[in-house]
Motif scaffolding. Structure first.
Motif, mmCIF file in Angstrom:
data_model
loop_
_atom_site.group_PDB
_atom_site.id
_atom_site.type_symbol
_atom_site.label_atom_id
_atom_site.label_comp_id
_atom_site.label_asym_id
_atom_site.label_seq_id
_atom_site.Cartn_x
_atom_site.Cartn_y
_atom_site.Cartn_z
ATOM 1 N N VAL A 160 -3.542 -1.548 -3.129
ATOM 2 C CA VAL A 160 -5.179 -2.026 -1.750
ATOM 3 C C VAL A 160 -5.320 -3.384 -2.058
ATOM 4 N N THR A 161 -5.510 -4.261 -0.822
ATOM 5 C CA THR A 161 -6.317 -5.234 -1.753
ATOM 6 C C THR A 161 -7.781 -5.176 -1.063
ATOM 7 N N THR A 162 -8.680 -5.967 -2.517
ATOM 8 C CA THR A 162 -9.657 -5.636 -2.639
ATOM 9 C C THR A 162 -10.571 -6.686 -2.151
ATOM 10 N N SER A 163 -10.241 -7.541 -3.232
ATOM 11 C CA SER A 163 -10.747 -9.435 -2.837
ATOM 12 C C SER A 163 -11.702 -9.400 -1.492
ATOM 13 N N SER A 164 -12.586 -9.232 -0.893
ATOM 14 C CA SER A 164 -13.112 -10.408 0.366
ATOM 15 C C SER A 164 -12.521 -11.615 0.259
ATOM 16 N N ALA A 165 -12.426 -12.320 -0.171
ATOM 17 C CA ALA A 165 -11.923 -14.198 -0.333
ATOM 18 C C ALA A 165 -10.775 -14.053 -0.259
ATOM 19 N N SER A 166 -9.357 -12.910 -0.702
ATOM 20 C CA SER A 166 -8.295 -12.684 0.712
ATOM 21 C C SER A 166 -8.384 -11.980 2.255
ATOM 22 N N ILE A 167 -8.885 -11.008 1.759
ATOM 23 C CA ILE A 167 -9.264 -10.845 3.108
ATOM 24 C C ILE A 167 -9.136 -11.305 3.909
ATOM 25 N N ASP A 168 -10.865 -12.182 3.840
ATOM 26 C CA ASP A 168 -11.321 -13.223 4.544
ATOM 27 C C ASP A 168 -10.021 -14.775 4.612
ATOM 28 N N ALA A 169 -9.791 -14.639 3.731
ATOM 29 C CA ALA A 169 -8.271 -15.504 4.555
ATOM 30 C C ALA A 169 -7.317 -15.443 5.178
ATOM 31 N N ALA A 170 -6.590 -14.015 5.016
ATOM 32 C CA ALA A 170 -6.140 -13.463 5.923
ATOM 33 C C ALA A 170 -6.541 -13.508 7.741
ATOM 34 N N LEU A 171 -7.491 -13.006 7.546
ATOM 35 C CA LEU A 171 -8.266 -13.010 9.035
ATOM 36 C C LEU A 171 -8.185 -14.315 9.335
ATOM 37 N N LYS A 172 -8.838 -15.789 8.480
ATOM 38 C CA LYS A 172 -8.616 -16.328 9.258
ATOM 39 C C LYS A 172 -6.975 -17.072 9.628
ATOM 40 N N LYS A 173 -6.262 -16.537 8.733
ATOM 41 C CA LYS A 173 -4.807 -17.068 8.991
ATOM 42 C C LYS A 173 -4.028 -16.027 9.982
ATOM 43 N N PHE A 179 -15.458 -13.125 -6.044
ATOM 44 C CA PHE A 179 -15.852 -12.926 -4.760
ATOM 45 C C PHE A 179 -16.138 -10.521 -4.998
ATOM 46 N N GLN A 180 -16.356 -10.550 -4.104
ATOM 47 C CA GLN A 180 -17.042 -9.074 -3.915
ATOM 48 C C GLN A 180 -15.346 -7.980 -3.572
ATOM 49 N N GLY A 181 -15.345 -7.605 -4.512
ATOM 50 C CA GLY A 181 -14.033 -6.950 -4.795
ATOM 51 C C GLY A 181 -12.977 -7.319 -6.033
ATOM 52 N N GLY A 209 2.469 -18.047 -3.221
ATOM 53 C CA GLY A 209 1.735 -17.591 -2.124
ATOM 54 C C GLY A 209 0.087 -17.597 -2.058
ATOM 55 N N GLY A 210 -0.237 -17.220 -1.249
ATOM 56 C CA GLY A 210 -1.800 -17.254 -0.189
ATOM 57 C C GLY A 210 -2.451 -16.653 -1.488
ATOM 58 N N ASN A 211 -2.040 -15.274 -2.062
ATOM 59 C CA ASN A 211 -2.344 -14.385 -2.744
ATOM 60 C C ASN A 211 -2.608 -14.464 -4.011
ATOM 61 N N MET A 212 -3.672 -15.489 -4.603
ATOM 62 C CA MET A 212 -3.855 -15.751 -6.378
ATOM 63 C C MET A 212 -5.031 -15.365 -6.626
ATOM 64 N N ARG A 213 -6.030 -14.551 -5.379
ATOM 65 C CA ARG A 213 -7.197 -14.066 -5.890
ATOM 66 C C ARG A 213 -7.099 -12.593 -6.933
ATOM 67 N N PRO A 214 -7.580 -12.177 -7.843
ATOM 68 C CA PRO A 214 -7.638 -11.437 -8.482
ATOM 69 C C PRO A 214 -7.878 -9.977 -7.427
ATOM 70 N N GLN A 215 -7.404 -8.723 -8.064
ATOM 71 C CA GLN A 215 -7.471 -7.634 -6.769
ATOM 72 C C GLN A 215 -6.877 -6.804 -8.080
ATOM 73 N N ARG A 216 -7.857 -5.411 -7.063
ATOM 74 C CA ARG A 216 -7.389 -4.396 -8.473
ATOM 75 C C ARG A 216 -6.723 -3.241 -7.592
#
Length: 1221
Positions: A427-440, A484-486, A507-514
């Motif tokens: 489950v993607t937890t990084s707010s930065a990853s989620i925001d980036a996916a929304l933007k794209k 970032f949060q998450g 790929g675009g998922n280069m942020r830490p995830q829990r």
């Protein structure tokens, strides 16, 4: 499948002369015996598209005869021996068929001859063709693949080849017939059998099915079973036989249970490399990974074979859900990526399939560990998962569906059981990853909301996140720092894990995830106490130490306390427990329970600052740090500068991230210098930065010490300083040291200044859900403001009090009921404090004050809201009996609104006139107008000034407001029969256009404290009231420091409601933002400023004469030094001047950027050799250092460049601080 029952049909049939072999609706086949079919079907269920349409079979004749000719298709006796022990591949145009066949050429040829004899006997040789008949290849289809050159195909061929040999002597042939289904599909059923002993044909009364029909998840039972265990005698893994183990219940003996989870990262290239395998095994056997139960994800056949061959693994984990696939009698793992459970305890397990093929959960039951309930023993259940990866709408929907599936399965199948849910949730937890996916536009807004709501699914299932629970136990929080949060607690981190970075690619998922989690539903048996990660080894690569993680995931481990029946782990002492008011979950009414509704209301009410406001404050704080520390703004993002030992840290609402648009930023600086030196240099630097938007508003000596009120880019800030060398040097880790640590052996005044940052830090680290806490805090603060009960100076709530009250409820609620939504948290908060006995009970955090409460309540304290750290625990010092009564009434009103909302949701009528229709209505700012109409009489405190500067007018109003709490105390003491409710704000008839003029009033509503009060009692109370007001008015007018009858006026009187006139709240920031205190002069700082501008010339020697200047008395009788144009003063000429200590001089040289510390030496008295010198940079200030020299033995400080003494103890000469410059 159970063998279908058959009925004798007739005697052996003679061979017919000719039958047509053209029907695809029948087949003559050899079927493996029933015990072999499950192992074959476990692979076929995942890889063979004909699974459930055909049983595992070896076709002899297909197509076969027409169904109506089957009774004539008898075959002569000839038993057949088969062994399926080799894998083969048929290549087709669009796909490939992977099958099992007999490795023995003689048996293959014998079967082919037998088949040819059957075809010839049936008269089908011409139709089949001699070449085709003789070219027959016996096969049992197991799977299909696409690209024969792909790694996936080769892995699948290897997997089929790992199936144990299927050897049997066929005693009969199976006649299969196709049955058409209503949905356009068809299945092959058993029509009958032909004995190879005597040729007897046995036909079933009706065609028999090979698989159960209509059963939910039939493959789940197929993939379930008992674990394997290692047999020391045969040195082989064997199926576990529960009959050989006596039933045992060691629940009472076991005190802890350690559960670990590790995604070991499969190899996806062919041939697979085993390079990482030794390091993976090393990680699993490491001390920080040792567990009672280990859950592994992405386990392949090759890795499991390698793992279970390790003696250390076999000793650590005697039981494994699957056996080693390379052992000849053990089948391969079903999928390429598998979940495997290893354990020290015996267990059985079942498979729970998910929506997508190859996905599911392994659910293990540990019958040695559990709890008795109503004469039944409920074993502990562990569900291991590995959810689909990806951040797309489909992937997130699949994850949510799978999570609901396993949660629902556990709730339905194992109610009341202690359940553990562990694995890789992806489950993607990084707010930065989620925001980036929304933007794209990779995901929709709905998908983003689903991601953020997944945690709520666990909350509703009462599954406590072990990582968060361990943070609570350590007094920490999951608050975002620089991440970032998450991203806190990330288990997949390409920024720190080279293997994860490599798998992420470009790929675009280069942020830490829990991704990886362990969740626990403890049922009062299991409680998470600790959590750690593992898998961080290094090994030498090319002769150099390089970090080479074995997996792209860090492993996680949780230790659970096994609580004895009737006991709770780490409970507060009996003394504390007797003072605690229990917190019980109160669900929000249905129309208020929608997730996200509180946040929507806060946005509507303007209580959540915009992104622009957030960025503006961040930039302002960063600018302040850079100016104070004299570092570039880009380097001041941290709280501690590498160039100086001063710490700059925000406290209060900004530190907790619960601030609003009208909030100031409270900033605390901690360092080794005296307060005077710090503010001297800080003021100088702030004035120099005026061109950057920094302005000093005033310097005041408040109750908490000297404070600078400043403005940075339009943002108001209060700057305070605390001299604490050891704290600054050990920052920020010092905040986590216990209160008993010698570092906190400081004066009461110093501890008082540090209290704010320590309290805030503990709250951030200890609340179970910081995001929910922040939303709830903002709502409570908005509600309190709207109801007129948010103002510490009037004896009402303050920000820290809301934090304490809310944190207490959230932590106790999480402990008793598990995590909850922010909507339920608020409902519980208001209903809990609606029934709270404020006069008799202290409100405190029993999870902080566990053993004893270092506080004794006095009769003069009507309210006790206790903080965390000394010296002053009670944060409600300004509270009075009237203000506490008002608080209690407002809490009861809010609590009743929730209760009436619950009842009105099912009934259109309600006895309460104020049900909570929505979150916005509960906190709507309309209470001031209600207050103006709620009382028949009011105390009106009129105040007016004219011709005063804004700052002077604010000082007058601030002084008046600071006296109102004392007025309420006096009113209650003199007239206890009256209840006085003060509104914490100014009322005006209309706003003054002239900034230097003001006319308004403060109002206190009056009510009878007792509805049965008689006329004489009321008359006496009103008389006492008039006396109190007259005395208060006289006291205000007699204070010459603030009240000047030439430009201000004040009056106090009792008025009727009808005499109030048209009043409205004054929205201007005047007295309410003014801190009462003694104004301080800035002469010293102004001198330094002048010197910096070149307006003063430094003297050249110790004989410089002091410039004459006249001083004048300040209001406290102290002499204020006149401004001088020189910075060096011979203190021998004026004994009234304070001679600075050696510590002050040393700190000044070290900190002042205009002085080169390497150019100074320290002269000191050695006890044996006399006067000695030492470079200042080599001087040791820590008492624990072997070279430490007490500062009272310092004789002088000297510049090396010119040999000049700048400070001399014996002659009292000081060039650095002569006049405070």
């Amino acid at each position: 499948m159970a063998e279908p029952e058959s009925q004798p049909q007739s005697q052996p049939q003679p061979f017919p002369t000719r039958l047509s072999l053209t029907s695809h609706d029948t087949a003559l086949a050899l079927l493996p015996p029933a015990p072999f079919r499950p192992s074959l079907d476990r692979l076929r269920a995942l890889y063979d598209k004909a699974y459930r349409r055909w049983p595992p079979h070896v076709n002899l004749v297909y197509p076969f005869v027409r169904p109506d000719a089957l009774p004539e298709a008898g075959v002569g006796p000839e038993p057949v021996e088969l062994c399926l022990n080799e894998v083969g591949v048929f290549r087709h145009r669009r796909y490939n068929t992977i099958y099992l066949c007999d490795k023995d050429a003689w048996r293959r040829e014998r079967l082919a001859r037998f088949r040819w004899a059957v075809v010839r006997a049936l008269g089908g040789a011409e139709e089949v063709g001699d070449q085709e008949a003789r070219g027959y290849t016996m096969h049992l289809t197991v799977a299909q693949s696409e690209d024969v050159s792909s790694a996936a195909h080769r892995f699948l061929v290897e997997k089929v080849g790992l199936l144990p040999a299927v050897r049997w002597t066929a005693a009969e042939l199976a006649v299969l017939v196709r049955e058409r289904l209503g949905d356009g599909q068809s299945v092959m059923r058993l029509w009958g059998t032909i004995s190879l002993d005597d040729g007897r044909v046995e036909r079933l009364s009706r065609p028999g099915a090979f698989y159960e029909e209509g059963a939910a998840g039939p493959e789940d039972a197929l993939h379930s079973g008992l674990p394997y265990c290692f047999d020391d005698e045969t040195l082989r893994w064997v199926p576990f036989d529960p009959e050989e183990v006596e039933d045992a219940d060691d629940t009472d003996e076991r005190t802890t249970l350690a559960v670990a989870s590790y995604n070991v990262l499969a190899e996806f290239e062919w041939p697979p490399s085993e390079t990482r395998y030794p390091l993976l095994v090393k990680n699993i056997l490491a001390d920080d990974a040792a567990a009672d139960v280990l859950v592994l994800q992405e386990v392949t056949d090759g890795f499991l074979s390698y793992l279970l061959a390790d003696e250390g693994i076999r000793d650590a984990y005697p039981y494994c859900s699957h056996g080693p696939p390379d052992q000849d009698d053990i089948e391969p793992l079903p999928s390429y990526l598998n979940i495997v459970v290893l354990s020290k305890m015996a267990f059985d397990w079942e498979f729970v399939s998910f929506h997508r093929k190859h996905k599911g959960a392994v659910v293990a039951r540990f019958k040695e560990l559990g709890r008795p309930v109503d004469s039944k023993f409920l074993p502990v259940v562990l569900a291991a998962v590995h959810l689909s990866h990806g951040l797309t709408d489909g992937a997130v929907a699949a994850k949510k569906t799978d999570i609901k599936r396993i949660i629902g399965y556990l709730a339905e199948t194992y109610p009341g059981h202690c359940c553990i849910l562990a694995g890789d949730f992806n489950v993607t937890t990084s707010s930065a990853s989620i925001d980036a996916a929304l933007k794209k536009k990779a995901i929709s807004d709905v998908t983003a909301s689903h991601l953020r709501a997944i945690d709520q699914l666990f909350v509703e299932a009462k599954l406590d996140d072990a990582w968060k629970a361990s943070l609570r136990n350590r007094g920490e929080s999951d608050a975002a720092g620089d991440e970032f949060q998450g991203e806190q607690g990330a288990t997949w981190d390409p920024t720190a894990n080279a293997t994860a970075a490599a798998t992420a690619g470009t790929g675009g998922n280069m942020r830490p995830q829990r991704y990886d989690r362990i969740l626990v539903r403890g049922e009062d048996l299991l409680e998470p106490v600790s959590f750690n990660m593992f898998g961080f080894p290094t090994e030498k690569v090319g002769g150099a130490e390089m970090e080479t993680p074995a997996s792209d995931h860090w492993g996680i481990r949780c230790t659970l306390n096994v609580v004895a029946p009737g006991a709770k782990a780490d409970e507060p002492s009996e003394e504390i427990a007797s003072l605690v008011v229990p917190v019980h979950l109160h669900k929000a009414p249905e129309h208020l329970a929608r997730p996200g509704s509180v946040k929507e209301a806060l946005v509507e009410l303007g209580a959540i600052p915009s992104a622009e406001e957030t960025a503006q404050r961040e930039a302002a704080l960063d600018l302040l740090k850079s100016v104070l520390l004299d570092t570039p703004a880009a380097k001041s993002a941290g709280t501690k500068s590498s160039l100086s030992p001063v710490v700059v840290v925000p406290v209060g609402s900004y530190a907790l991230d619960v601030w609003t648009s009208s909030s100031d930023i409270d900033v605390l600086c901690i360092g080794p210098f005296s307060t005077h030196n710090f503010f001297a240099l800080a003021s100088q630097r702030l004035r120099k930065a005026a061109g950057q938007g920094i302005r000093i508003l005033r310097r005041v000596r408040a109750n908490t010490g000297t404070m600078l009120e400043i403005e940075v880019d339009g943002i108001k800030m209060d700057l305070q300083y605390c001299p604490a060398t050891s704290v600054a040097e050990r920052w920020p880790h010092v905040l986590q040291t216990p209160a008993s640590d010698p570092v906190w052996s400081l004066s009461a005044q110093t501890l008082s200044k540090l209290k704010a940052v320590r309290d805030v830090d503990y709250i951030r680290r200890s609340v179970p859900d910081l995001a929910a806490f922040r939303l709830a805090h903002r709502f409570i603060k908005t509600w309190a403001k709207s109801r007129g009960i948010y103002s510490a100076r009037f004896g009402f709530l303050s920000g820290i009090q809301i934090s304490i009250l809310l944190a207490r409820v959230q932590k106790l609620l999480a402990r008793e009921s598990g995590p909850c939504s922010v909507e339920d948290l608020l409902a519980t908060f208001f209903t809990h404090y609606a029934a709270f006995d404020w006069s008799a009970r202290p409100a405190f955090d029993p999870l902080f004050h566990r053993h004893r409460l270092p506080y004794t309540r006095t009769p003069r304290e009507p309210l006790a809201v206790l903080g965390y750290f000394p010296p002053s625990l009670n944060t409600a010092a300004a509270a009075s009996v009237p203000s506490v009564k008002t608080l209690a009434a407002e809490f009861r009103r809010a609590g009743a609104a929730f209760l009436s909302s619950s009842s009105s949701s099912s009934s259109s009528s309600s006895s309460d006139p104020h049900p909570a229709r929505s979150w916005s209505s509960l906190a709507a700012p309309s209470a001031a107008s209600d207050f103006l109409a709620a009382h028949r009489s009011y105390v009106r405190l009129d105040v007016q000034y004219w011709g005063l500067p804004r700052a002077r007018g604010a000082q007058l109003l601030g002084w008046l407001e600071s006296r109102c709490a004392a007025l309420l105390v006096d009113l209650h003491r003199r007239a206890p029969g009256l209840h006085a409710r003060m509104w914490p704000g100014r009322f005006v008839e209309e706003e003054e256009e002239e900034e230097r003029d003001f006319r308004g009033c403060y109002l206190i509503g009056l009510d009878k404290a007792d509805a049965d009060m008689g006329k004489e009692q009321l008359k006496s109370a009103l008389g006492a009231l008039q006396t109190v007001l007259a005395r208060f008015e006289a006291q205000m007018r007699a204070d010459e420091k603030y009240f000047d009858p030439r430009n201000c006026w004040f009056g106090a009187a009792v008025v009727n409601k009808t005499d109030l006139g048209e009043l409205e709240l004054d929205q201007r920031e005047l007295g309410g933002e003014y801190t009462p205190g003694e104004e301080e002069e800035d002469d010293e700082e102004e001198e330094e400023d002048e010197e910096a501008r070149g307006e003063a010339d430094a003297p050249s020697g110790p004989d410089t004469e002091q410039e004459e200047g006249a001083g004048k008395k300040n209001r406290k009788g102290k002499r204020a030094t006149a401004r001088r144009r020189i910075a060096v003063v011979d203190l021998r000429a004026d004994k009234t001047k304070k001679f600075r200590t050696a510590a002050d001089v040393m700190n000044r040289i070290r900190w002042d950027p205009q002085l080169d510390s390497s150019d100074y030496v320290v002269g000191y008295e050695d006890r044996f050799t006399g006067a000695q010198e030492k470079a200042l940079e080599a001087w040791k200030s820590e008492q624990t250092d072997e070279e430490f020299i007490p500062q009272h033995r310092i004789l002088y400080f000297k510049r090396k460049s010119d040999g000049r003494k700048v400070w001399d103890r014996r002659t009292r000469w000081d060039e650095l601080f002569g006049n405070g410059a």
